[in-house]
Structures are given as structure tokens and as C-alpha cells.
Design an enzyme around this catalytic site. Sequence first.
Site, PDB file in Angstrom:
ATOM      1  N   ASP A  22       0.876  -1.178   0.000  1.00  0.00           N
ATOM      2  CA  ASP A  22       0.000   0.000   0.000  1.00  0.00           C
ATOM      3  C   ASP A  22       0.909   1.223   0.000  1.00  0.00           C
ATOM      4  OD1 ASP A  22      -1.689   2.114   0.542  1.00  0.00           O
ATOM      5  OD2 ASP A  22      -2.855   1.048   2.061  1.00  0.00           O
ATOM      6  N   GLU A  61       1.426   2.475  13.169  1.00  0.00           N
ATOM      7  CA  GLU A  61       0.367   2.414  12.166  1.00  0.00           C
ATOM      8  C   GLU A  61      -0.741   1.588  12.793  1.00  0.00           C
ATOM      9  OE1 GLU A  61      -2.168   1.282  10.272  1.00  0.00           O
ATOM     10  OE2 GLU A  61      -1.002   0.082   8.860  1.00  0.00           O
ATOM     11  N   GLU A  82     -10.651  -2.965  15.951  1.00  0.00           N
ATOM     12  CA  GLU A  82      -9.567  -3.690  16.617  1.00  0.00           C
ATOM     13  C   GLU A  82      -8.904  -2.890  17.726  1.00  0.00           C
ATOM     14  OE1 GLU A  82      -6.835  -5.603  13.971  1.00  0.00           O
ATOM     15  OE2 GLU A  82      -8.433  -6.505  12.787  1.00  0.00           O
ATOM     16  N   HIS A 114      -5.458   0.082   1.312  1.00  0.00           N
ATOM     17  CA  HIS A 114      -5.972  -1.231   1.722  1.00  0.00           C
ATOM     18  C   HIS A 114      -7.092  -1.096   2.751  1.00  0.00           C
ATOM     19  CE1 HIS A 114      -3.263  -0.602   5.156  1.00  0.00           C
ATOM     20  NE2 HIS A 114      -3.903  -1.585   5.770  1.00  0.00           N
TER      21      HIS A 114
END
Length: 435
Positions: free
Chosen positions: A99, A191, A200, A379
Amino acid sequence: MKSGGDYSNGFNGDHHHELERPEKQLPGGLSSFGRAKRRSRGVAHDSRGGLNNGVRVSDELGEQKQLETQKSPPPCTDFDVAYFHSYAHVGIHEEMIKDRARTETYKEAIMQHQSFIQGKVVVDVGCGTGILSIFCAQAGAKRVYAVDASDIAVQAKEVVKANGLSDKVIVLHGRVEDVEIDEEVDVIISEWMGYMLLYESMLGSVITARDRWLKPGGLILPSHATLYMAPISHPDRYSHSIDFWRNVYGIDMSAMMQLAKQCAFEEPSVESISGENVLTWPEVVKHIDCQTIKIQELDSVTARYKFKSMMRAPMHGFGFWFDVEFSGPASSPAKTSSGISVASGSSSVSPSREGNQKKRSNPSDALVLSTSPEAPPTHWQQTIVYFYDPIDVEQDQVIEGSVTLSQSKENRRFMNIHFEYSSAGRSFVKESVMR
């Protein structure tokens, strides 16, 4: 995904109650991350399991820092074990690194803030293969602690060694809550963003690292994040998934349509849309300042919204995307734009925008990575919460209500989504779970 319960998709007067199936405890808790299209990312999660717990690293070049008393870290669950195991697969990290918008923006942000990194101590939260740690070392960092609970940390250590950086990049295989670093750090990089930004809940690990180790006035990259939402129209997607059953090789299979709706739209969909699919200007769901946000704020986020449709079209659901900003510790948060074009042809794009990287006219202003429908694809794509049945809206029709995003009690990595919205005198409820 295994789940149970019934759907309620009928009208009750003017109240349309559209409910997805509720969560159900998954057997063994080890198969919950089987999404065909899921967030791909290294792990340094707020509730990661205790892989190699208690790793301790001393600063041999300086005085040891007396660590403050910490609360007991959250226990490792079966879901955590499954989570770590899934991120040990090389394909996940290959997808992220390929990406280019993501990886090149991080590299540019590191170089843009080289003066804050050179000669300083950095923590990379959820280092994965270690590529961001290596970028920081190349920018002149004195020392980089690369932390990851997944077994990918083993490969990260070899990558660091192969690049001759073992004296600068120290890979710690464990949770942020469990590893110990005996010095304050100047920079945290991570990230951490998931689908819909908060899926998450990896931001909790960044907050934990910040509270444990970051010096006052230290740098966090990215520094800010903003989650947006807007009503969307996507007739092609609806036709492909639902209307297909009206005529299948000349056979009326419309009896399948209700089941098709439940299967296609049970969970949020991670896919790419364009500005033409967006019915209104977007609104902010949550703005995050990584310097000040507290873990408790991640438990539940609620936002009210009021949209006005810019056209007559069927409304198929709500779309979500986010921007993250890379600004220095002395910078005030820039007012990020969602950067989309709606179907009417209007655009909110700044003339200075170049792809995913939004640069302000002043070179000292922040760099922004966008996952907007108008930005080049990443992505992350966009996340769509579809209705089982579309709502016809007229131009200038108001759509208003509230959205609540909350961590699931079953598994903090899951996200419960609750919509209440009304339009043209009718009220609706939509619930979903992002697994």
C-alpha cells in the site's frame, strides 16, 4: 462468521426496526478473525496476549528510569491468541507494505520530522516487519524499540540484522503492557488504524506506550485522526447482491431475496466506493488527538449527525472513512477535510491536494494520509453499513440521527455499531457488529 438469532426487518407504523443478528460467543474463540476482507496490520494491541511477557531492556547509555507503578495488564484471551497468530502470516504485512499511499506517507512523515527523531529514542508500537523502525533509524534515531506481540517479531529481528541496524533497532517480542523500557522516549510511531479507524482498538496500545514512556512534549506519529461518515447510494452493489435473485436463468428465485439481504448486509462491508456514491457532505464522527485521548474514550463513541441530500436517489446505507495527520508536538491540529466529491459534481478537495497526501500551503503544516472515497485507494478502502432495504430520498431531504461505536463485551477487538436515524417522518434503527 458464526452468529445466531433472528432478524427484525418489518415496519411498525412509521418505525422501521432493522436489526442485525446479535453477537454469539464463538466456540474456542480461535476462529473469529476469518473475515475474507479484514484489516491487515502488525499487532501491538491494547489487549494483546502475553507472548514473552516481562521482556526488559535497560538503557546502557544512560540512567535507568524508575517506572511508575502500573496496573495489572489485561489478560490474554483466546481471541488474543487467534489475533496474534493471524498477524504472523507474511501476506498481511505484504499487503500493508505494498500500500504505497500508506507506506510512503509514513516514510515522508518520518523524514519531515527528522529534527525530532535524529539522535532521539523512538518506540514503534506494533512494528510488524520493522519497516517503520528502520525508516526511523535511517532518519538518525539513536535507538528504536520495535514492539510487537505477534511472531512476526522474529522475522523483524532478522530484517533489522540484515540491514546492519541491530545496534540501533531493538525488537521486543511482547505486549506494550508487558515489555519494559528503562528510559523515557522522545517519539512514538505506530500504524494503528483499523477499518472505520477504530476497529480492533489498537490505538489503546499507543495510549499505553505514551503514558508509560513518552517524554512531555514528545512526538506521536500520526498525531491526529478524524473519522467521517456520510449517507451513500450504491445501486450496483444492491442489484448485484439482491436483485440478481429476481430472475435466475429464467427462474423466479425472489424467495431467496430476504436471505440474500441478511447474508450480504449482516456485517459492515469493506469495499471501495467513489465520490459519486456519496449523497451529502460528510460529518465528523470522532476527532482524536493522540497526545490527550484516554483509553476510556475508546469504549464508546457517540455522534449526532444531520445530513441534507444533494440529490434524489436511493440511500443504501452509511459510509465511513478517515484521515490521519502527522504534525509536530508544537503544532495545533489542522482542520482536515474529508476530501470527497459528491454525485452532483461538487468537491471539497483542496487545490493543494496530491493523491492521499494532503499538504497545506505552508510547508511547515501537517502531512495528511486520507482514505476518502476520492483519494487513491488504500488497503483500508471504505467501510459501508448497508440497510436491508434502501430508503428513497429527495434532493434537500434531511437525514438525521446518531451513531454509536462501542467495543464489544464479547471481544474488545470487535465493534458494535448502533444507528438511530430518521427521514421524511419515519424513524429507523440499525445495529451491526464488525468482527
